[in-house]
Motif scaffolding. Structure first.
Motif, PDB file in Angstrom:
ATOM      1  N   LYS A   1       0.826  -0.640   0.164  1.00 33.42           N
ATOM      2  CA  LYS A   1       0.173   0.491   0.071  1.00 33.42           C
ATOM      3  C   LYS A   1       1.423   0.829   0.284  1.00 33.42           C
ATOM      4  O   LYS A   1       0.380   2.216  -0.226  1.00 33.42           O
ATOM      5  CB  LYS A   1      -0.853  -0.030   1.424  1.00 33.42           C
ATOM      6  CG  LYS A   1      -1.776  -1.056   1.245  1.00 33.42           C
ATOM      7  CD  LYS A   1      -3.023  -1.208   2.619  1.00 33.42           C
ATOM      8  CE  LYS A   1      -3.958  -1.653   2.212  1.00 33.42           C
ATOM      9  NZ  LYS A   1      -4.764  -2.491   3.599  1.00 33.42           N
TER      10      LYS A   1
ATOM     11  N   ARG B   1      -5.710  -8.052  -5.663  1.00 32.29           N
ATOM     12  CA  ARG B   1      -5.055  -6.511  -6.022  1.00 32.29           C
ATOM     13  C   ARG B   1      -4.067  -6.659  -7.396  1.00 32.29           C
ATOM     14  O   ARG B   1      -3.507  -6.374  -8.399  1.00 32.29           O
ATOM     15  CB  ARG B   1      -3.653  -6.476  -4.736  1.00 32.29           C
ATOM     16  CG  ARG B   1      -4.717  -6.304  -3.795  1.00 32.29           C
ATOM     17  CD  ARG B   1      -3.824  -6.488  -2.243  1.00 32.29           C
ATOM     18  NE  ARG B   1      -4.289  -5.707  -1.333  1.00 32.29           N
ATOM     19  CZ  ARG B   1      -4.271  -3.991  -1.135  1.00 32.29           C
ATOM     20  NH1 ARG B   1      -3.707  -3.934  -1.563  1.00 32.29           N
ATOM     21  NH2 ARG B   1      -4.874  -4.029   0.506  1.00 32.29           N
TER      22      ARG B   1
ATOM     23  N   LEU C   1       8.557  -2.127  -5.913  1.00 29.68           N
ATOM     24  CA  LEU C   1       6.523  -3.477  -5.857  1.00 29.68           C
ATOM     25  C   LEU C   1       6.713  -4.017  -6.157  1.00 29.68           C
ATOM     26  O   LEU C   1       5.618  -4.823  -5.556  1.00 29.68           O
ATOM     27  CB  LEU C   1       6.085  -2.193  -6.733  1.00 29.68           C
ATOM     28  CG  LEU C   1       3.955  -1.686  -6.846  1.00 29.68           C
ATOM     29  CD1 LEU C   1       3.852  -2.544  -4.885  1.00 29.68           C
ATOM     30  CD2 LEU C   1       3.530  -0.958  -7.208  1.00 29.68           C
TER      31      LEU C   1
ATOM     32  N   GLU D   1       2.005   1.540  -3.428  1.00 33.67           N
ATOM     33  CA  GLU D   1       1.431   2.050  -4.831  1.00 33.67           C
ATOM     34  C   GLU D   1       1.314   3.633  -4.114  1.00 33.67           C
ATOM     35  O   GLU D   1       0.788   4.685  -5.159  1.00 33.67           O
ATOM     36  CB  GLU D   1       0.046   1.207  -4.122  1.00 33.67           C
ATOM     37  CG  GLU D   1       0.655  -0.076  -4.895  1.00 33.67           C
ATOM     38  CD  GLU D   1      -0.777  -1.280  -4.372  1.00 33.67           C
ATOM     39  OE1 GLU D   1      -1.766  -0.325  -3.904  1.00 33.67           O
ATOM     40  OE2 GLU D   1      -0.955  -1.994  -5.571  1.00 33.67           O
TER      41      GLU D   1
ATOM     42  N   ARG E   1      -3.507  -4.601 -10.965  1.00 32.20           N
ATOM     43  CA  ARG E   1      -2.572  -3.980 -11.406  1.00 32.20           C
ATOM     44  C   ARG E   1      -1.883  -4.245 -12.559  1.00 32.20           C
ATOM     45  O   ARG E   1      -1.952  -4.073 -13.211  1.00 32.20           O
ATOM     46  CB  ARG E   1      -1.572  -4.689 -10.225  1.00 32.20           C
ATOM     47  CG  ARG E   1      -0.112  -4.051 -10.466  1.00 32.20           C
ATOM     48  CD  ARG E   1       1.172  -4.060  -9.168  1.00 32.20           C
ATOM     49  NE  ARG E   1       1.798  -3.304 -10.048  1.00 32.20           N
ATOM     50  CZ  ARG E   1       2.843  -2.217 -10.056  1.00 32.20           C
ATOM     51  NH1 ARG E   1       1.652  -0.870 -10.125  1.00 32.20           N
ATOM     52  NH2 ARG E   1       3.966  -2.057 -10.252  1.00 32.20           N
TER      53      ARG E   1
ATOM     54  N   THR F   1       4.227   5.477  -5.784  1.00 34.28           N
ATOM     55  CA  THR F   1       3.775   5.743  -7.143  1.00 34.28           C
ATOM     56  C   THR F   1       3.076   6.605  -7.747  1.00 34.28           C
ATOM     57  O   THR F   1       3.255   7.266  -8.463  1.00 34.28           O
ATOM     58  CB  THR F   1       3.665   3.944  -7.903  1.00 34.28           C
ATOM     59  OG1 THR F   1       2.460   3.282  -7.222  1.00 34.28           O
ATOM     60  CG2 THR F   1       5.445   3.091  -7.142  1.00 34.28           C
ATOM     61  N   GLN F   2       2.153   6.596  -6.725  1.00 35.06           N
ATOM     62  CA  GLN F   2       0.691   7.425  -7.406  1.00 35.06           C
ATOM     63  C   GLN F   2       1.758   8.988  -7.729  1.00 35.06           C
ATOM     64  O   GLN F   2       1.013   9.875  -8.176  1.00 35.06           O
ATOM     65  CB  GLN F   2      -0.750   7.326  -6.989  1.00 35.06           C
ATOM     66  CG  GLN F   2      -1.142   6.198  -7.153  1.00 35.06           C
ATOM     67  CD  GLN F   2      -2.095   5.911  -6.396  1.00 35.06           C
ATOM     68  OE1 GLN F   2      -2.706   6.366  -5.515  1.00 35.06           O
ATOM     69  NE2 GLN F   2      -2.475   4.643  -6.337  1.00 35.06           N
TER      70      GLN F   2
END
Length: 594
Positions: A155, A221, A190, A158, A225, A161-162
């Motif tokens: 989490k 998940r 990741l 992620e 992804r 990366t966002q």
């Protein structure tokens, strides 16, 4: 350091051995007391009786147990390192938190790999029939602890990366490339976390632990992804196609080139990440055929996945659909370009032929008196140059850039020329021969130990046809470095004959007869006049030379005809041709008595 308890079977065996030893000791003491008065000197003391018995050795620890102890020791070391990093992370600055967090994830990934080895050791001990209750409990506890930790790190990664993607979208074009490289590193971490999640589920299933809830979470998940990464890759491929068209229109635009470079890095990151995710999906027995097709079309690499029926069929359908769309959108333009290409090539061929005819007439009627070889090669060079220019113009209409093409041809020519140095020497010799014209096509020459008619010549070699119809191909470098005898270059040539007559013949009469033979042949030229003279006195005859002149084309006919005519005329005149004679005298044998 953590130690295992010995298996129950081993403990039972040790306890039984100790009980038997104590019973034997008590029995020996009783016997010694009863026999103390009878034979005291023969009864050994209790201590000696104990020393005389063979002591039982402590059982050896099985190798699997030793290996497990070593693995648990490594696990304790990694746990201590993990606790140290967590303490440092709490008090670290914001700039150091990312580095420490990476180190913490690395330790957890190493711990997960070590847990996999412990699981394998545990299963091996169970198969060998050893007691592993404590080891199983400890391993189960470790796996249960790792599962939520991995999810937590996924989490966090992620979210990071966002954040990097938002920063990339808001950044300037010059900064995007650097941000793409940073995003590539974060995506790698990741994907490693997702891989560790898969391995954790595999370890739980191997031990028969309940893994339904974490498995469902992982599949949800991982599937999401994988679909997101595939959609991002499709978008990047479309952007690359669009920017390729824009670069073709503006090839010198630096901004477009920088944007394309950043898109290429993004495409590489996405294809690598999607490849990892597809492997995880296959490991979890999930369908990833659509993503596999996208990987094959985006990278162009043919893998074993293409042999799967659903992947192969999907690729064929996709290619057919793209081909139809391409025909609808670009078909008319391509057809027009092909027609224009054919028209330009046709015009170039017509102009090349017209140039050949004009050059032929110009060289033939000019006062340069160029050789046939030079004329032919000059005409071929100019006409082929016109055709080559037409081909280049036609290729430019199809979208080929002439600058890189010509540069590539130049580099290729340099490499080929360096590799073919001997051929270049022949080429240079061919140019010298064309310039100095020592012979021409159709001439009879004597060169490099060969005699014949020049049949063909190029800038590399010369083809000679001998009189017995053999074809000789001689390198020009060898011809230019040798003595060239041209037998047909002049329009006149002297025929050299010799007649031998005996010393008893009349010299004036013989010369008159020979002159009369020459006078009756119209092919004998009078300018320069023929020569018939007594040349020298030989050992057995007088030698008269006969040297008439004839046209070069008549040389051999005159040579052969005059030889026959002279012999027949001398026979009619009663003048024999002298031949060497030898007198042989036989001496009689001497008488035996003399």
């Amino acid at each position: 350091m953590r130690h295992f308890k010995p298996p129950v079977q081993v403990l039972a065996w040790i306890v039984a051995t100790l009980i038997l030893g104590l019973a034997s000791l008590t029995h020996a003491e009783d016997n010694a007391a009863a026999a103390e008065g009878a034979r005291p000197e023969e009864s050994p003391p209790p201590s000696e009786a104990l020393l005389g018995e063979e002591e039982e050795e402590e059982p050896a620890v099985p190798p699997l147990v030793l290996a497990a102890e070593k693995l648990l020791t490594e696990a304790d070391t990694l746990r201590e390192r993990h606790d140290q990093l967590e303490q440092q992370l709490k008090s670290a600055d914001e700039s150091d938190q990312l580095v420490l967090d990476r180190q913490l994830i690395e330790v957890k990934l190493d711990f997960l790999k070590l847990t996999g080895r412990i699981v394998a050791n545990l299963l091996a001990q169970e198969q060998a029939g050893l007691e592993v209750v404590e080891l199983r409990e400890l391993t189960t506890k470790q796996l249960n602890t790792l599962t939520p930790s991995i999810v937590r790190h996924i989490k966090v990664s992620e979210k990071l990366t966002q954040s990097i993607r938002r920063q990339r979208d808001e950044a300037d074009v010059a900064e995007v490339l650097q941000i793409e490289q940073e995003l590539e590193r974060e995506v790698y971490w990741l994907d490693r976390l997702y891989r560790s999640y898969v391995e954790n589920i595999q370890h739980r299933e191997a031990l028969g632990l309940g893994a339904k809830k974490p498995t469902n979470d992982l599949l949800e998940r991982l599937g999401e992804r994988t679909r997101i990464q595939a959609a991002r890759l499709e978008l990047v491929l479309e952007q690359l196609r669009e920017i390729g068209v824009r670069i073709a229109e503006q090839p010198d635009e630096t901004k477009l080139l920088t944007e394309k470079a950043s898109l290429e890095v993004r495409r590489k990151t996405l294809t690598t990440s999607l490849s990892r995710l597809v492997k995880m999906m296959n490991t979890m027995e999930q369908d990833a055929s659509e993503q596999q097709k996208l990987l094959i079309t985006s990278t162009g690499e043919v893998t074993s996945d293409i042999f799967k029926p659903d992947v192969a069929l999907g690729l064929v359908e996709e290619w057919v659909g793209e081909a139809r769309q391409w025909v609808r959108e670009r078909g008319p333009g391509v057809v027009f370009k092909i027609l224009l290409f054919v028209i330009i090539i046709t015009i170039a061929r017509v102009l090349s032929g017209l140039t050949r005819r004009i050059m032929t007439r110009a060289l033939v009627s000019s006062r340069m008196q160029a050789s046939q070889l030079l004329q032919r090669m000059t005409i071929a060079a100019i006409s082929n140059t016109v055709l080559l220019l037409g081909i280049l113009i036609a290729l430019s209409q199809l979208g080929f850039e002439l600058g890189p093409l010509l540069a590539g041809l130049g580099i290729a020519g340099f490499v080929i020329g360096f590799a073919l140095q001997d051929s270049l020497a022949n080429f240079a010799a061919g140019m010298m021969i064309l310039g100095y014209r020592p012979f021409d096509q159709g001439d009879v020459i004597d060169v490099a130990g060969a005699r014949g008619t020049v049949h063909h010549m190029s800038l590399v070699s010369t083809t000679i046809l001998t009189f017995d119809n053999r074809t000789l191909i001689i390198p020009n470098n060898k011809i230019w470095g040798d003595v060239v005898t041209n037998l047909t270059h002049q329009d006149k040539r002297r025929v050299d004959l010799m007649v031998r007559i005996g010393y008893e013949q009349d010299i004036d009469r013989c010369e008159a007869v020979l002159r009369d033979v020459l006078a009756h042949d119209d092919r004998i030229l009078q300018d320069p006049p023929p020569v018939v003279k007594l040349h020298e006195f030989g050992e057995f005859a007088m030698e008269i030379i006969v040297r008439p002149w004839a046209r070069t084309n008549d040389y051999w006919d005159v040579y052969w005809d005059m030889t026959g005519a002279i012999k027949r005329r001398l026979d009619r005149e009663g003048i024999p041709i002298a031949v060497p004679l030898a007198d042989i005298r036989i001496r009689p044998e001497r008488e035996a008595g003399s």
